[in-house]
Scaffold this motif. Sequence first.
Motif, PDB file in Angstrom:
ATOM      1  N   GLY A  49      78.951 -17.848  52.262  1.00  0.00           N
ATOM      2  CA  GLY A  49      79.073 -16.628  51.475  1.00  0.00           C
ATOM      3  C   GLY A  49      78.898 -16.885  49.999  1.00  0.00           C
ATOM      4  N   ASP A  98      81.060 -20.550  61.330  1.00  0.00           N
ATOM      5  CA  ASP A  98      80.217 -20.665  60.135  1.00  0.00           C
ATOM      6  C   ASP A  98      80.149 -22.112  59.653  1.00  0.00           C
ATOM      7  N   LYS A 281      80.739 -17.766  55.081  1.00  0.00           N
ATOM      8  CA  LYS A 281      80.510 -16.332  54.966  1.00  0.00           C
ATOM      9  C   LYS A 281      81.706 -15.506  55.432  1.00  0.00           C
ATOM     10  N   TYR A 284      84.497 -15.781  52.934  1.00  0.00           N
ATOM     11  CA  TYR A 284      84.187 -15.067  51.694  1.00  0.00           C
ATOM     12  C   TYR A 284      84.363 -13.563  51.868  1.00  0.00           C
ATOM     13  N   GLN A 285      83.965 -13.042  53.019  1.00  0.00           N
ATOM     14  CA  GLN A 285      84.087 -11.612  53.268  1.00  0.00           C
ATOM     15  C   GLN A 285      85.536 -11.149  53.279  1.00  0.00           C
TER      16      GLN A 285
END
Length: 289
Positions: A49, A98, A281, A284-285
């Motif tokens: 991310g 991820d 990712k 990070y989201q």
Amino acid sequence: VNLISKILGTLSALLLVGCSSPDFLGQRYSETRAEIFFREFPEKIEMAGAIGKYKTEGAKYCLVHILQMHVSAFDKKKPDSSCINEKNLEGINSVQNDIYDILLQLKYNMGTREVYQEALYEDDKIWDDKNPRRKMFYYLEYPQKELVEEIEFWNHKFNLEKRERYERILEEKLRLKETMSEKYPFLAGASFLMADNDLLKLKYGENCYFYKEGLEGKLSFGAERNNHEMRENALLEMIEKNRDEIAVVVFGGAHCWKNNIRKWNKMHQNERFSLIEIVPKSYYQKYGR
């Protein structure tokens, strides 16, 4: 001839004043392996991310921190804050998925062969580098062991507090326990799965004393930040001792080496670090950085 003389004179002057990496006609001399790795490290990686790059001129080492999520121990002091629930386990599984993809890219694109792993320490009775599956299965079973302890705790509470509320909690925990391993295949950790498939080697990422103190000693619940600082400093010492110019580490997102490296670099002018942070990712989201 005059031009060549001027060039040689300039180069000599730079060397005399101690410039170890002069720039000359667009080329950089005496660049360390860590600096080359840092410069060539991509700005974007699939399933990451965000990537943060924090450069130190003349760095001898480059630490690459991949942020992870992992199951945390059940805290009887804060039973309502248990992380072992379906929502959190789904989040951990997604982040580890991820990380698996990120590590594969580092392996094949950047030559990564080893990873310093959180929760691994010398004389770890559960770890065996010839049989990483042993530790992997431990981490698959670990949340279930924590659930058993938690369920026992809630059972005891039945006689003391609001029965209906705890019965609902207990029912959810028991249901979760039955489906955990099949539903969350990456829960054991991406790096353990890769080690089990001979895709990379895991290295000790922990000082045994500081790690155990953080789990159950005076540096456990309520003093995590102090414990994290000690564990982070210990890892820098391990990397320097092992002379690992490129060190990829998989540690939780609560860890951050920016301040540790800043202090280290002031005290170790010839053993300085640059830092790269990779935020998966899914992490990070949910959290950013």
